[in-house]
Scaffold this motif. Structure first.
Motif, PDB file in Angstrom:
ATOM      1  N   MET A  19       0.840  -1.200   0.000  1.00 13.62           N
ATOM      2  CA  MET A  19       0.000   0.000   0.000  1.00 13.62           C
ATOM      3  C   MET A  19       0.873   1.247   0.000  1.00 13.62           C
ATOM      4  SD  MET A  19      -3.269  -0.485   2.523  1.00 13.62           S
ATOM      5  CE  MET A  19      -3.537   1.281   2.412  1.00 13.62           C
ATOM      6  N   SER A  20       0.309   2.339  -0.474  1.00 17.17           N
ATOM      7  CA  SER A  20       1.026   3.612  -0.459  1.00 17.17           C
ATOM      8  C   SER A  20       1.339   4.004   0.979  1.00 17.17           C
ATOM      9  CB  SER A  20       0.188   4.702  -1.122  1.00 17.17           C
ATOM     10  OG  SER A  20      -0.075   4.379  -2.464  1.00 17.17           O
ATOM     11  N   ASP A  21       2.483   4.636   1.142  1.00 13.75           N
ATOM     12  CA  ASP A  21       2.927   5.064   2.466  1.00 13.75           C
ATOM     13  C   ASP A  21       2.018   6.180   2.982  1.00 13.75           C
ATOM     14  OD1 ASP A  21       4.282   5.684   4.751  1.00 13.75           O
ATOM     15  OD2 ASP A  21       5.952   6.687   3.729  1.00 13.75           O
ATOM     16  N   PRO A  22       1.359   6.003   4.133  1.00 18.25           N
ATOM     17  CA  PRO A  22       0.477   7.044   4.678  1.00 18.25           C
ATOM     18  C   PRO A  22       1.191   8.365   4.911  1.00 18.25           C
ATOM     19  CG  PRO A  22       0.092   4.967   5.802  1.00 18.25           C
ATOM     20  CD  PRO A  22       1.304   4.773   4.946  1.00 18.25           C
ATOM     21  N   VAL A  23       2.456   8.312   5.319  1.00 17.11           N
ATOM     22  CA  VAL A  23       3.209   9.545   5.561  1.00 17.11           C
ATOM     23  C   VAL A  23       3.417  10.304   4.255  1.00 17.11           C
ATOM     24  CG1 VAL A  23       5.373  10.518   6.424  1.00 17.11           C
ATOM     25  CG2 VAL A  23       4.355   8.524   7.554  1.00 17.11           C
ATOM     26  N   GLU A  24       3.767   9.569   3.202  1.00 17.36           N
ATOM     27  CA  GLU A  24       3.952  10.198   1.897  1.00 17.36           C
ATOM     28  C   GLU A  24       2.635  10.787   1.384  1.00 17.36           C
ATOM     29  OE1 GLU A  24       5.390   8.964  -2.628  1.00 17.36           O
ATOM     30  OE2 GLU A  24       5.594   7.541  -0.961  1.00 17.36           O
ATOM     31  N   GLN A  25       1.547  10.044   1.558  1.00 14.93           N
ATOM     32  CA  GLN A  25       0.243  10.539   1.136  1.00 14.93           C
ATOM     33  C   GLN A  25      -0.118  11.838   1.869  1.00 14.93           C
ATOM     34  OE1 GLN A  25      -2.845   7.648   1.600  1.00 14.93           O
ATOM     35  NE2 GLN A  25      -2.358   6.581  -0.309  1.00 14.93           N
ATOM     36  N   PHE A  26       0.160  11.864   3.155  1.00 15.90           N
ATOM     37  CA  PHE A  26      -0.160  13.047   3.964  1.00 15.90           C
ATOM     38  C   PHE A  26       0.551  14.277   3.416  1.00 15.90           C
ATOM     39  CE2 PHE A  26       1.118  15.931   7.379  1.00 15.90           C
ATOM     40  CZ  PHE A  26      -0.122  16.289   7.899  1.00 15.90           C
ATOM     41  N   HIS A  27       1.846  14.155   3.135  1.00 15.88           N
ATOM     42  CA  HIS A  27       2.615  15.303   2.656  1.00 15.88           C
ATOM     43  C   HIS A  27       2.208  15.692   1.234  1.00 15.88           C
ATOM     44  CE1 HIS A  27       5.070  15.649   6.187  1.00 15.88           C
ATOM     45  NE2 HIS A  27       5.528  14.404   6.084  1.00 15.88           N
ATOM     46  N   GLN A  28       1.902  14.702   0.396  1.00 17.58           N
ATOM     47  CA  GLN A  28       1.461  15.010  -0.966  1.00 17.58           C
ATOM     48  C   GLN A  28       0.178  15.828  -0.953  1.00 17.58           C
ATOM     49  OE1 GLN A  28       1.082  11.259  -2.984  1.00 17.58           O
ATOM     50  NE2 GLN A  28       3.274  11.078  -3.424  1.00 17.58           N
ATOM     51  N   LEU A  29      -0.761  15.381  -0.112  1.00 18.24           N
ATOM     52  CA  LEU A  29      -2.051  16.064  -0.067  1.00 18.24           C
ATOM     53  C   LEU A  29      -1.925  17.449   0.558  1.00 18.24           C
ATOM     54  CD1 LEU A  29      -4.803  15.517  -1.051  1.00 18.24           C
ATOM     55  CD2 LEU A  29      -5.374  14.365   1.076  1.00 18.24           C
ATOM     56  N   SER A  30      -1.051  17.585   1.549  1.00 13.52           N
ATOM     57  CA  SER A  30      -0.816  18.897   2.155  1.00 13.52           C
ATOM     58  C   SER A  30      -0.246  19.866   1.126  1.00 13.52           C
ATOM     59  CB  SER A  30       0.145  18.772   3.344  1.00 13.52           C
ATOM     60  OG  SER A  30      -0.411  17.949   4.364  1.00 13.52           O
ATOM     61  N   GLU A  31       0.632  19.374   0.267  1.00 18.44           N
ATOM     62  CA  GLU A  31       1.202  20.221  -0.780  1.00 18.44           C
ATOM     63  C   GLU A  31       0.139  20.646  -1.789  1.00 18.44           C
ATOM     64  OE1 GLU A  31       4.466  18.178  -2.546  1.00 18.44           O
ATOM     65  OE2 GLU A  31       5.654  18.129  -0.696  1.00 18.44           O
ATOM     66  N   GLU A  32      -0.783  19.735  -2.111  1.00 19.94           N
ATOM     67  CA  GLU A  32      -1.845  20.079  -3.062  1.00 19.94           C
ATOM     68  C   GLU A  32      -2.728  21.200  -2.508  1.00 19.94           C
ATOM     69  OE1 GLU A  32      -1.976  19.021  -6.112  1.00 19.94           O
ATOM     70  OE2 GLU A  32      -0.240  17.753  -5.725  1.00 19.94           O
ATOM     71  N   LEU A  33      -2.999  21.171  -1.207  1.00 24.58           N
ATOM     72  CA  LEU A  33      -3.803  22.240  -0.597  1.00 24.58           C
ATOM     73  C   LEU A  33      -3.118  23.587  -0.736  1.00 24.58           C
ATOM     74  CD1 LEU A  33      -5.129  20.675   2.736  1.00 24.58           C
ATOM     75  CD2 LEU A  33      -6.303  20.892   0.560  1.00 24.58           C
ATOM     76  N   VAL A  34      -1.807  23.619  -0.493  1.00 28.12           N
ATOM     77  CA  VAL A  34      -1.050  24.866  -0.578  1.00 28.12           C
ATOM     78  C   VAL A  34      -1.039  25.382  -2.014  1.00 28.12           C
ATOM     79  CG1 VAL A  34       1.210  25.936  -0.293  1.00 28.12           C
ATOM     80  CG2 VAL A  34       0.387  24.279   1.395  1.00 28.12           C
ATOM     81  N   LYS A  35      -0.847  24.480  -2.979  1.00 25.43           N
ATOM     82  CA  LYS A  35      -0.810  24.877  -4.387  1.00 25.43           C
ATOM     83  C   LYS A  35      -2.151  25.445  -4.836  1.00 25.43           C
ATOM     84  CE  LYS A  35       2.597  21.389  -5.807  1.00 25.43           C
ATOM     85  NZ  LYS A  35       2.795  20.161  -6.620  1.00 25.43           N
ATOM     86  N   PHE A  36      -3.217  24.860  -4.347  1.00 23.55           N
ATOM     87  CA  PHE A  36      -4.537  25.267  -4.806  1.00 23.55           C
ATOM     88  C   PHE A  36      -4.998  26.571  -4.172  1.00 23.55           C
ATOM     89  CE2 PHE A  36      -9.210  25.258  -4.625  1.00 23.55           C
ATOM     90  CZ  PHE A  36      -9.495  25.108  -5.973  1.00 23.55           C
ATOM     91  N   SER A  37      -4.766  26.719  -2.870  1.00 23.56           N
ATOM     92  CA  SER A  37      -5.301  27.898  -2.189  1.00 23.56           C
ATOM     93  C   SER A  37      -4.636  28.095  -0.843  1.00 23.56           C
ATOM     94  CB  SER A  37      -6.822  27.739  -2.001  1.00 23.56           C
ATOM     95  OG  SER A  37      -7.328  28.678  -1.102  1.00 23.56           O
TER      96      SER A  37
END
Length: 340
Positions: A253-271
């Motif tokens: 499965m995808s690493d939960p820690v990596e997923q957390f940081h990826q999604l946090s970055e998407e929030l910053v990029k979007f708004s």
């Protein structure tokens, strides 16, 4: 019903009616005079919020809306009838933009709230207004003004107290299903949620809050990957974000820690607004292992993520932690309540 959250339409307010050039002619009245009445005002285009609507799908086929023109004035100082306003119902949460100027015209956030987006034309003047000492029989009158013609963009952002944020299959839909009467689609493959779904969560007999289940976000969502760019905007109106991370259920499965940081970055990029919004960390699917191991995994992952503060560990299947998170959300939204 298909979910549509952005449409472009053309609206045309009514034109004002023309004034009248008329002269009074009555038996036994020696000198008549100008008595032409004014034209009526054209109808406005008005948007009205309707909490019973949750999509803009009705605008997919009808793209042009015209209000009624005002009537022309008549003799005997009779004013023309004003054109009826055209009231267009839209879901609450609809933002309105002028496409030509990119100006935000308003935001419909309440039931039955009204917003005039195109003004009807003013009626013309009849010749009775142009009588003077040097011109006792004026034939002059004016035409009515043209009503506003606008190209409008309607953009729906769902109104919810709590927004669910997570990668596909993070357990968001199952969570909404477990705590509310909403029944979003649930399956064991990614992107089962294709549009936002709202669930009302009862807290007491007269208190509840609304949860928005947003389609799963993937890396690159802010640039348009997956369904993310289309629906990240719906999180902007929520008062609280629940960042949901599934505990590993199988090897590879995808690493939960990596997923957390990826999604946090998407929030910053979007708004930047989303970046600053309050976010809680929620580990889901705690039933995939023993309570002891689930608690240890959650603690280790939270530490590896650099998460400061508490977090929730839940299972929507076994109901583990659901009462606690619902009560915590209610307390956050409504303050201290003895009945919670």
């Amino acid at each position: 019903m298909k979910f549509v959250d952005e449409v472009k339409i053309t609206v045309k307010a009514g034109n004002g009616g023309s004034g009248s050039a008329s002269f009074r002619r009555e038996k036994f009245i020696q000198f008549g005079g100008p008595d032409g009445g004014d034209g009526g005002k054209g109808g406005d285009i008005v948007l009205q919020g309707d909490q019973g609507l949750n999509t803009l799908v009705d605008f997919r086929h009808k793209k042009r809306f015209d209000a009624q023109n005002g009537e022309s004035g008549r003799g005997r100082q009779m004013y023309g009838k004003g054109g009826d306003d055209l009231v267009i119902k839209v879901p609450t949460g609809t933002e309105v933009y002028d496409l030509e100027t990119d100006q935000k015209l308003g935001d419909i956030t309440e039931h039955e709230q009204k917003l005039v987006i195109a003004d009807g034309g003013k009626g013309g003047l009849g010749n009775m207004h142009f009588k003077s000492s040097v011109n006792r029989a004026p034939k002059r009158f004016t035409s009515g003004d043209q009503g506003d013609l606008r190209e409008i963009k309607l953009e729906l952002k769902v109104l919810a107290d709590v927004g669910l944020l997570g990668f596909p299959n993070a357990g968001k839909s199952t969570f909404v299903n477990a705590i509310s009467a909403a029944k979003p689609k649930i399956a064991d493959y990614p992107f089962t949620t294709l549009y936002p779904a709202l669930g009302v969560v009862p807290v007491t007999s007269d208190t509840s809050f609304v949860v928005a289940d947003i389609p799963g976000i993937i890396e690159g969502a802010a640039e348009g990957a997956g369904l993310g760019i289309q629906f990240l905007k719906h999180l902007q109106r929520t008062g609280l974000l629940l960042h949901m991370i599934e505990l590993p259920a199988y090897e590879g499965m995808s690493d939960p820690v990596e997923q957390f940081h990826q999604l946090s970055e998407e929030l910053v990029k979007f708004s930047e607004q989303l970046k600053e919004k309050q976010r809680w960390l929620v580990f889901t699917k705690a039933d995939v292992t023993t309570d002891e191991e689930a608690n240890a995994l959650a603690a280790n992952y939270a530490k590896a993520m650099g998460w400061e503060g508490g977090y929730h560990l839940i299972s929507s299947i076994s109901k583990k932690g659901l009462d606690k998170i619902v009560q915590d959300i209610a307390q956050h939204l409504f303050g201290e309540e003895d009945d919670f």
